[in-house]
Scaffold this motif. Structure first.
Motif, short mmCIF file in Angstrom:
data_model
loop_
_atom_site.label_atom_id
_atom_site.label_comp_id
_atom_site.label_asym_id
_atom_site.label_seq_id
_atom_site.Cartn_x
_atom_site.Cartn_y
_atom_site.Cartn_z
N LEU A 47 45.92 62.30 19.62
CA LEU A 47 45.08 61.11 19.75
C LEU A 47 43.75 61.28 19.03
N TYR A 48 43.80 61.94 17.88
CA TYR A 48 42.59 62.10 17.09
C TYR A 48 42.09 60.71 16.67
N PRO A 49 40.76 60.43 16.70
CA PRO A 49 39.67 61.39 16.90
C PRO A 49 39.18 61.51 18.34
N GLN A 50 39.55 60.57 19.24
CA GLN A 50 38.97 60.61 20.58
C GLN A 50 39.54 61.73 21.44
N GLY A 51 40.77 62.17 21.16
CA GLY A 51 41.38 63.21 21.96
C GLY A 51 41.84 62.69 23.31
N SER A 52 42.25 63.61 24.18
CA SER A 52 42.80 63.19 25.47
C SER A 52 42.63 64.30 26.50
N SER A 53 42.45 63.88 27.75
CA SER A 53 42.48 64.82 28.87
C SER A 53 43.91 65.29 29.09
N LEU A 54 44.06 66.53 29.56
CA LEU A 54 45.37 67.09 29.85
C LEU A 54 45.55 67.36 31.35
N PRO A 76 47.20 61.44 15.05
CA PRO A 76 46.68 60.28 15.78
C PRO A 76 47.51 59.89 17.00
N GLY A 77 48.78 60.25 17.02
CA GLY A 77 49.65 59.85 18.12
C GLY A 77 49.70 60.90 19.21
N ALA A 78 50.59 60.69 20.18
CA ALA A 78 50.69 61.66 21.28
C ALA A 78 51.98 61.44 22.05
N TYR A 79 52.53 62.55 22.53
CA TYR A 79 53.61 62.55 23.50
C TYR A 79 53.03 63.31 24.69
N LEU A 102 48.58 58.25 30.20
CA LEU A 102 47.52 57.71 29.35
C LEU A 102 47.08 56.36 29.89
N PRO A 103 45.79 56.04 29.82
CA PRO A 103 45.34 54.71 30.25
C PRO A 103 45.81 53.64 29.28
N GLN A 104 45.92 52.42 29.79
CA GLN A 104 46.38 51.31 28.96
C GLN A 104 45.44 51.08 27.78
N SER A 105 44.16 51.37 27.96
CA SER A 105 43.19 51.17 26.88
C SER A 105 43.52 52.00 25.65
N THR A 106 44.14 53.15 25.86
CA THR A 106 44.52 53.99 24.71
C THR A 106 45.61 53.30 23.89
N PHE A 107 46.57 52.69 24.57
CA PHE A 107 47.62 51.95 23.86
C PHE A 107 47.02 50.74 23.13
N ASP A 108 46.11 50.06 23.82
CA ASP A 108 45.51 48.87 23.22
C ASP A 108 44.70 49.21 21.97
N ALA A 109 44.07 50.39 21.95
CA ALA A 109 43.22 50.77 20.82
C ALA A 109 44.02 50.87 19.53
N PHE A 110 45.31 51.21 19.63
CA PHE A 110 46.12 51.32 18.43
C PHE A 110 46.24 49.98 17.71
N ASP A 111 46.26 48.91 18.49
CA ASP A 111 46.42 47.59 17.88
C ASP A 111 45.12 47.02 17.34
N ARG A 112 43.99 47.56 17.78
CA ARG A 112 42.71 47.02 17.33
C ARG A 112 42.38 47.42 15.90
N ASP A 113 42.94 48.55 15.44
CA ASP A 113 42.72 48.98 14.06
C ASP A 113 43.76 48.28 13.18
N PRO A 114 43.35 47.47 12.22
CA PRO A 114 44.32 46.70 11.41
C PRO A 114 45.33 47.57 10.68
N VAL A 115 44.87 48.71 10.14
CA VAL A 115 45.79 49.57 9.39
C VAL A 115 46.79 50.23 10.34
N MET A 116 46.31 50.73 11.50
CA MET A 116 47.22 51.33 12.47
C MET A 116 48.24 50.31 12.94
N HIS A 117 47.78 49.11 13.23
CA HIS A 117 48.68 48.04 13.67
C HIS A 117 49.72 47.74 12.59
#
Length: 583
Positions: free
Chosen positions: A71-78, A491-494, A498-513
């Motif tokens: 989940l670069y660049p924000q990273g994630s708690s484990l 950028p991705g993660a298995y 994860l919070p829903q906001s993390t999934f939503d953030a993927f769609d906010r970036d036009p190139v990622m979307h």
């Protein structure tokens, strides 16, 4: 009578369980530093990554419970991830993640067996039967079925040692919930072993919690003094079953969240059908039943496996009909607190079956099913996994009756021969097919090239997010193993929870979307992101390279990367069946 165990016995039992591990996991032992049990694209890859990330974080002086490798660049708690920190701690010492996971599994299988042997010897004089109890717990078909996928479920070593310490630490009296402390040293040992379980697997930890609570309730409710020859106890039992069933149905109709605990719940068929990986018992008929969607909600899944062998099933029937009168657990004195074990065995069987289902037929919701409506606790949503506790307690209950029964009927030599024959029979029943292995040499050559590139970030295609509840894109667990070789952030993660906001953030970036849409729905017609959006994407992620998997070559997502990145200074190279776009 409580039997003592010598160090010589424990060492011999450890050697026996080492040999069993080598036999059941072969050819893993021959490739201990270069391969691990698993299949490309399944969960086994994450445990190698767990060990790698834990060591990396400790070496860098950062928290091992947060990562920016995913989940670069924000990273994630484990913290809520299936992280197995005990394997990570071992890798801090070994600094070789494949070796670390294999050594951890070897130690857990062996110590699980030794601990069960020692616990069984508390009531059973026959060492062969105690070795069999260790075999059943350490190498149950449930655990061997999960070996190529879910390592955290195999880390059961603390369980029998905790139970032994618990019995030494506390004294219980009928009618009282809270025990008296008999030995504070054993209380501290319980706390330490509970911590090890917490760092291993939360299902194992909850198994210890349920054992402790169930043991206390056995004495608080005076269950050992109930006279089942009278009608009143049966009336009370019937009332409890009816009330719990109706309450569970009403909660379900009210849409109270159960986290799919009933959907994941077991079926009695899971106790009767050998797993798909059984070497000798799996047949075309049993495999067809395993894959029958009318029997199991998840056809063919290892989550359905609760099989403990037909020999133990027959012994259980014998115990129910005749064996209880012979049991060493019948002694209810304070120094012989084993009378609770049959009740606890039944409790864990009920935990695996929140709804009594028989070959897909829904019969009755059991009282234990109400736990799935309790917030937080209902995160334990795969109840079949508690069969591991059944695999520990049931053999002890059976052998505490079988041992004195054999002593009254057979001479020592014949008794030993009968016990060895039973051990061999169960060992053959449990024998799995050779587990599939993932080898270090299986890592595609393109990732060796990526490891040498400057820059910190890699975009694999396909990519995405998966946390066990939600999915976006096409995350590939194999990328976790590959990352231990190329060391680039992605950028991705298995990852778990994860919070829903993390999934939503993927769609906010036009190139990622755009990348995700073309990856998942290649026939979609989209307007290309603007030059400004591309510039922002590169500034945020600054990818050193993109790797396109063979299945995605010449697809719209590959064509978009080529059209967008090549004019910006990236160059394309074919490496094997993969495509590499690099600066």
């Amino acid at each position: 009578m409580k039997f003592t165990v010598s160090w010589r016995e424990l060492l011999l039992s450890a050697a026996f369980f080492v040999l069993l591990f080598v036999w059941y996991s072969w050819p893993l032992a021959a490739q201990f530093t270069t391969a691990f049990a698993g299949v490309a694209g399944n969960d086994a890859n994450q445990y190698v990554w767990n060990a790698y990330n834990f060591h990396r974080a400790v070496a860098e002086g950062s928290s091992p419970f947060h990562t920016d490798l995913l989940l670069y660049p924000q990273g994630s708690s484990l913290v809520m991830h299936t992280y197995t920190p005990v394997i990570g701690l071992l890798n801090v010492v070994l600094n070789q993640e494949i070796l670390a996971v294999n050594v951890a599994l070897l130690l857990s299988f062996v110590l699980s067996g030794v601990g069960a042997y020692r616990l069984c010897r508390r009531w059973v004089a026959n060492p062969v039967l105690c070795a069999l109890a260790g075999l059943v717990f350490a190498f149950s078909p449930y655990k061997l079925a999960h070996l190529p996928e879910h390592y955290h479920l195999l880390l059961t070593a603390p369980v029998p040692f905790y139970i032994y310490a618990f019995l030494e630490a506390f004294g219980f009296e009928n009618g009282r919930l809270w025990p008296r402390v008999r030995r504070w040293s054993q209380v501290l040992l319980c706390v330490g072993l509970g911590l090890v379980a917490l760092l291993s697997d939360y299902y194992t930890l909850f198994g210890l919690i349920y054992f402790s609570a169930g043991y206390a309730l056995y004495y608080a409710l005076r269950l050992g003094q109930v006279n089942w020859r009278q009608w009143r106890p049966w009336a009370v039992l019937a009332a409890v079953l009816v009330v719990s069933h109706v309450a569970s149905r009403l909660l379900n109709k009210a849409r109270v969240f159960d986290n799919d605990g009933f959907w994941w719940g077991g079926d009695v068929a899971g106790y009767l059908l050998p797993p798909l990986n059984s070497r000798w018992l799996s047949t075309a008929a049993t495999e067809a039943l395993h894959r029958n969607g009318r029997v199991f909600n998840t056809p063919g899944s290892v989550e359905n496996v609760m099989f403990l062998g037909y020999a133990l099933l027959l012994l259980t029937l014998w115990w129910l009909v005749r064996g209880r009168r012979h049991s060493a657990l019948n002694d209810q004195r304070a120094d012989q607190p084993g009378g609770a074990l049959p009740w606890l065995t039944l409790l864990f069987v009920m935990l695996t079956l929140p709804e009594l289902r028989v070959f897909g037929k829904h019969l009755l919701r059991l009282p234990t099913g109400l736990l799935h409506y309790v917030p937080f606790i209902n995160n334990i949503r795969c109840p079949t996994r508690f069969v591991s506790m059944v695999a520990l307690l049931l053999p002890i209950v059976l052998f505490a009756a079988l041992d004195p029964w054999l002593r009254t009927r057979l001479q020592p030599a014949a008794r030993t021969a009968a016990s060895l024959g039973l051990l061999l029979l169960v060992a053959l029943e449990f024998q799995p097919q050779a587990p599939p292995l993932i080898h270090a040499a299986d890592v595609p050559r393109v990732y060796q090239v990526v490891a040498q590139l400057p820059g910190d970030v890699l975009f694999p295609v396909p990519f995405g997010l998966l946390d066990g509840f939600h999915k976006k894109g096409q995350p590939d667990p194999s990328d976790l193993f590959y990352q231990t070789r190329h060391h680039k952030k992605v950028p991705g993660a298995y990852i778990s929870r994860l919070p829903q906001s993390t999934f939503d953030a993927f769609d906010r970036d036009p190139v990622m979307h755009h990348l995700l849409t073309l990856q998942d729905h290649p026939n979609t017609v989209l307007a290309a992101p603007s030059a400004a959006a591309v510039a922002t994407f590169l500034r945020v992620y600054h990818p050193a390279a993109f790797v396109v998997a063979p299945a995605f070559r010449h697809t719209p997502v590959h064509q978009y990367l080529r059209q967008t990145m090549l004019p910006l200074g990236y160059r394309e190279t074919a490496i094997g069946n993969y495509v590499l776009l690099q600066r």
